[in-house]
Design an enzyme around this catalytic site. Structure first.
Site, mmCIF file in Angstrom:
data_model
loop_
_atom_site.group_PDB
_atom_site.id
_atom_site.type_symbol
_atom_site.label_atom_id
_atom_site.label_comp_id
_atom_site.label_asym_id
_atom_site.label_seq_id
_atom_site.Cartn_x
_atom_site.Cartn_y
_atom_site.Cartn_z
ATOM 1 N N ASP A 257 0.829 -1.198 0.000
ATOM 2 C CA ASP A 257 0.000 0.000 0.000
ATOM 3 C C ASP A 257 0.865 1.251 0.000
ATOM 4 O OD1 ASP A 257 0.759 0.041 2.701
ATOM 5 O OD2 ASP A 257 -0.875 -1.367 3.121
ATOM 6 N N LYS A 279 -4.749 3.148 -1.207
ATOM 7 C CA LYS A 279 -5.758 4.107 -1.666
ATOM 8 C C LYS A 279 -5.763 4.149 -3.180
ATOM 9 C CE LYS A 279 -6.624 7.241 2.053
ATOM 10 N NZ LYS A 279 -5.610 7.522 3.052
ATOM 11 N N MET A 393 -1.118 8.128 12.793
ATOM 12 C CA MET A 393 -2.277 8.601 12.014
ATOM 13 C C MET A 393 -2.965 9.793 12.685
ATOM 14 S SD MET A 393 -3.851 4.859 11.070
ATOM 15 C CE MET A 393 -3.414 4.051 12.608
#
Ligand code: SAH
Length: 488
Positions: A257, A279, A393
C-alpha cells in the site's frame, strides 16, 4: 563522440568472445594482463606493437596470439580495427590511447583505453567467478580500488561449489523444463532445491544425490502457496530485516500500500507481480475483506504471496485481521516483524522514547477517528506525566489531540514533536508544545505519513552531526530540515 567518466550509466553486458577477433594495442605489462584475461575467454587476439614482453612472445610462438609488428600509427590501427568486436588500448602513452580510442569510435567498434574511462566506450569490471557464474563489479571507473575491495567481500561470501551448483542446474534445465512446463511451479521447484539438501549436495560435487533430491521435488505436488506478512520498516530500505529482504527476493507477488516507498519496492525480485492495494484514485482504501480474499485466492493458486506492510504488521497494520482470515481458510502463513514508525522516527529524529529522568513508559495510540468522526481515546491514561505518547495517524486530528491532552491535565507548554516522513531522505521534524504544535504543523504543511511524539523526552532530543546534515556544528541543535522553535 566523447564520454565522460561521470556519465551516470555504464550498462553491464556479458559478451561472448569465443573465437571473436579482438585488437590489443600495446605489447607491455598493462597489455599483457588484458591479453591473459581475453585468452581465458578464447578470443582471437591480435596485438599491434613493435616490441612484446616475454609472455606475449611465448603466446605468439604458441600460436594463440597474432602479432602485428608495427607502430601504433593511425594508419596501422585503422587498418586493423575493421572486423574486430572490441579494442583494448593499453600503451603507456595516454594521449595515444585516447587518439586510438577515438578512431575506434569513428569505426563504431567498442574501445577501452585501459585505466582511462573518459575516452572509453566500455570498461572491464572486476570479476568474481565460479564456473559459469560470473559476478562483475564496476564503479564506472570512478574508484577501481573500491571495486577491488568489493570484489574481496563478494569472493568471501560466494561458496566455492557455486560453479558446480550452476553447472548441475544447467545440465538439468531441459529435463526440469519438460517435466514441469508451468513457469511458476518450475521456479518453485528450483527455489526449493536451492533452499534444501539438493544444493548442498551439488556444491559438494555429489551430483547423484542432487539428482535424487530434484527428482523428489519434481514428482511431488511441489510446495504449496503461502502468505508472508512482512513488516518493511518506516521507509529507509536499510531498516529492512534480512528476513524481509529474503522474502522480497523469493515472493511470486507482493501486495503493498501507499506507505511503501519506491526505494523499498526496488528491493523486490524483478519479476514478482506488484499489486497495489492501498488508496485508489477515488481515495478509497481497498476494503480489508477484499485484501484478505485476495491473499487467500492467490495462496490457493499456489503463489507465495508477500503482504508487505509499512513499519510492523502488528502495530496499527491490521495484520491481526489478515492472519485470522488466513487461519480460517487454512492457508499457511509467516509473520515477520518490522521496525515500527515509532522506533524509526524516534531514532532518526534523535528523540528517545523512554528516559530515566522523565519517561518510564511509552504508549502507542492511533489518532484515527472512528467512522462517526469521534476520537475515542483513553485520555485520562494518556494525559499523565512520566510517560511518552506516540500517536500514529494523527495529523488530521492534531488540534483535537493537543487540546484534549491539555484539557485532561497536561500543561499547555508540555513538549510535543511531529516527525513527517521519518527515516526517509526528506524527513522533517518540528518540535514545540501542545499549544503551538498544531499551528507549526499547519504553517509548514505537514502531511502524511507523520508521527506525533508527546512528552518530556522531546526536550532530550539530540541530533547527531552524523545523522543530520553536515553543517551541524554542535550535537545539541536541530538539523536544517528542522523547523524546531523550542530547541531543547
Ligand atoms: N504498521 C505501521 C503503522 C501503520 S499506520 C508501523 O508499524 O509503523 C500508518 C501511520 O504510521 C501513519 O499515518 C503515520 O502516523 C505512521 N508512519 C508510518 N511510517 C511513517 C514514517 N515514515 N514517518 C512518520 N510516520 C509514519
Amino acid at each position: 563522440m566523447t564520454l565522460s567518466s561521470s556519465d551516470p550509466a555504464w550498462f553491464p553486458l556479458a559478451v561472448r568472445l569465443d573465437d571473436v577477433p579482438v585488437l590489443v594495442v600495446g605489447g607491455g605489462e598493462v597489455a599483457v594482463n588484458k591479453v591473459r584475461l581475453l585468452l581465458a575467454h578464447r578470443a582471437r587476439i591480435s596485438v599491434i606493437a613493435t616490441r612484446l614482453v616475454a609472455d606475449m612472445r611465448r603466446w605468439v610462438e604458441d600460436g594463440v596470439l597474432t602479432h602485428i609488428a608495427q607502430d601504433a600509427s593511425d594508419a596501422a590501427v585503422r587498418a586493423a580495427i575493421p572486423g574486430c568486436r572490441l579494442v583494448y588500448v593499453a600503451t603507456d602513452d595516454r594521449a595515444l590511447n585516447r587518439r586510438i580510442a577515438a578512431i575506434a569510435h569513428d569505426l563504431n567498434v567498442l574501445a577501452c583505453a585501459v585505466d582511462d574511462p573518459q575516452p572509453s566506450s566500455f570498461i572491464t569490471p572486476a570479476q568474481v567467478h565460479r564456473g559459469v557464474v560470473r559476478i562483475a563489479i564496476s564503479t564506472g571507473g570512478a574508484a577501481p580500488v573500491l571495486a577491488r575491495r568489493l570484489r574481496e567481500q563478494v569472493e568471501a561470501t560466494i561458496p566455492d561449489g557455486t560453479g558446480a551448483l550452476a553447472g548441475f542446474m544447467q545440465a538439468e534445465r531441459e529435463r526440469v523444463g519438460a517435466a514441469c512446463p508451468d513457469i511458476v511451479r518450475r521456479r518453485r521447484v528450483w527455489e526449493a532445491f536451492l533452499d534444501g539438501q539438493g544444493a548442498s549436495a551439488a556444491r559438494a560435487g555429489d551430483m547423484a544425490r542432487a539428482r535424487d533430491v530434484l527428482d523428489a521435488l519434481l514428482s511431488g505436488d511441489g510446495p504449496g502457496g503461502e502468505v508472508w506478512l512482512v513488516g518493511a520498516g518506516p521507509g529507509d530500505p536499510d531498516l529492512l530485516t534480512l528476513r524481509a529482504l529474503h522474502m522480497m527476493q523469493n515472493a511470486d507477488c507482493v501486495l503493498y500500500d501507499q506507505l511503501l516507498s519506491p526505494d523499498l519496492l526496488d528491493r523486490v525480485r524483478r519479476d514478482a507481480e506488484l499489486v497495489f492495494v492501498g488508496k485508489r484514485r477515488n481515495r478509497h482504501t481497498m476494503p480489508q475483506e477484499e485484501i484478505n480474499a485476495e491473499l487467500v485466492r492467490r495462496a490457493r493458486a499456489g503463489q507465495r504471496v508477500l503482504r508487505l506492510k509499512g513499519g510492523d504488521p502488528f502495530v496499527f497494520g491490521r495484520g491481526g485481521e489478515e492472519i485470522e482470515a488466513l487461519l480460517h481458510s487454512r492457508i499457511p502463513f509467516q509473520v515477520v516483524p518490522g521496525i515500527t514508525a515509532a522506533n524509526g522516527c524516534a531514532a532518526y529524529a534523535g528523540i528517545p522514547l523512554t528516559h530515566r529522568d522523565c519517561a518510564q513508559a511509552c504508549m502507542f495510540v492511533t489518532g484515527h477517528a472512528r467512522a462517526d468522526g469521534v476520537l475515542d481515546l483513553p485520555w485520562a491514561n494518556m494525559a499523565r506525566p512520566g510517560q511518552t505518547i506516540v500517536i500514529y495517524m494523527g495529523v488530521a486530528a492534531l488540534p483535537v489531540l493537543c487540546a484534549e491532552l491539555a484539557r485532561h491535565g497536561l500543561p499547555d507548554d508540555w513538549p510535543a514533536a511531529i516527525v513527517e516522513r521519518g527515516t526517509r531522505p526528506d524527513q522533517r521534524v518540528f518540535t514545540g508544545t501542545l499549544a503551538d504544535l498544531p499551528g507549526l504543523a499547519r504553517e509548514n504543511g505537514v502531511g502524511s505519513p507523520a508521527l506525533i511524539i508527546v512528552g518530556q523526552v522531546v526536550r532530550h532530543r539530540v541530533v547527531s552531526p552524523s545523522i543530520a546534515a553536515p553543517s551541524i556544528a554542535s550535537s545539541s541543535i536541530a538539523s536544517p530540515h528542522d523547523a524546531s522553535r523550542t530547541d531543547p
